[in-house]
Write a protein that holds these residues in place. Sequence first.
Motif, PDB file in Angstrom:
ATOM      1  N   TRP A  19       0.824  -1.211   0.000  1.00 37.48           N
ATOM      2  CA  TRP A  19       0.000   0.000   0.000  1.00 37.48           C
ATOM      3  C   TRP A  19       0.864   1.270   0.000  1.00 37.48           C
ATOM      4  O   TRP A  19       0.318   2.383  -0.013  1.00 37.48           O
ATOM      5  CB  TRP A  19      -0.926   0.013   1.205  1.00 37.48           C
ATOM      6  N   ARG A  31      -6.967   0.260  -4.439  1.00 43.52           N
ATOM      7  CA  ARG A  31      -8.266   0.101  -3.771  1.00 43.52           C
ATOM      8  C   ARG A  31      -9.238  -0.651  -4.671  1.00 43.52           C
ATOM      9  O   ARG A  31      -9.912  -1.579  -4.234  1.00 43.52           O
ATOM     10  CB  ARG A  31      -8.856   1.466  -3.400  1.00 43.52           C
ATOM     11  N   ILE A  39      -8.710  -4.763   2.123  1.00 41.75           N
ATOM     12  CA  ILE A  39      -8.883  -3.357   2.513  1.00 41.75           C
ATOM     13  C   ILE A  39      -9.137  -3.251   4.011  1.00 41.75           C
ATOM     14  O   ILE A  39      -8.540  -2.411   4.695  1.00 41.75           O
ATOM     15  CB  ILE A  39     -10.021  -2.708   1.701  1.00 41.75           C
ATOM     16  N   VAL A  82      -8.730   4.362   1.105  1.00 40.23           N
ATOM     17  CA  VAL A  82      -9.684   3.274   1.370  1.00 40.23           C
ATOM     18  C   VAL A  82     -10.807   3.704   2.307  1.00 40.23           C
ATOM     19  O   VAL A  82     -11.809   2.987   2.433  1.00 40.23           O
ATOM     20  CB  VAL A  82      -8.991   2.004   1.928  1.00 40.23           C
ATOM     21  N   PRO A  92     -14.937  -2.099  -2.656  1.00 42.61           N
ATOM     22  CA  PRO A  92     -13.764  -1.376  -3.147  1.00 42.61           C
ATOM     23  C   PRO A  92     -14.082  -0.244  -4.125  1.00 42.61           C
ATOM     24  O   PRO A  92     -13.433   0.791  -4.116  1.00 42.61           O
ATOM     25  CB  PRO A  92     -12.920  -2.450  -3.824  1.00 42.61           C
TER      26      PRO A  92
END
Length: 115
Positions: A19, A31, A39, A82, A92
């Motif tokens: 990330w 994402r 997530i 996110v 997402p």
Amino acid sequence: MSSIILPDAFAHLAPFTRWCLATETERNMMRNTSTMADILAFKDAMLPEVDAIVAWLDRHPVDALPDDDKPLMYLLLSLAEVGPAVEFYKQPAVIDGYDPRRFIANESFALRPSI
């Protein structure tokens, strides 16, 4: 395996270095291509660390952030990316949104700090 190294105080976040993405476009695509489980795992790992990460990063002006600290900033920016997926969409992608590959972010927009 990621070659990104986090400061020792945040080494436990190493499983989430995928990330650590420098651009808005990369974070948005991450994402949109991640599972909601991934997530949520990222969010759950990051939320308790936000205050400590911000305190760590506040040692330097954002436009003079050392390269070694940039991955932490990128993690925070990914957490912000996110947030809507977790809080609003519960998925997402944006609900009834368009293909995110159609959106080309201006990654050099002058009013944002450079990192």
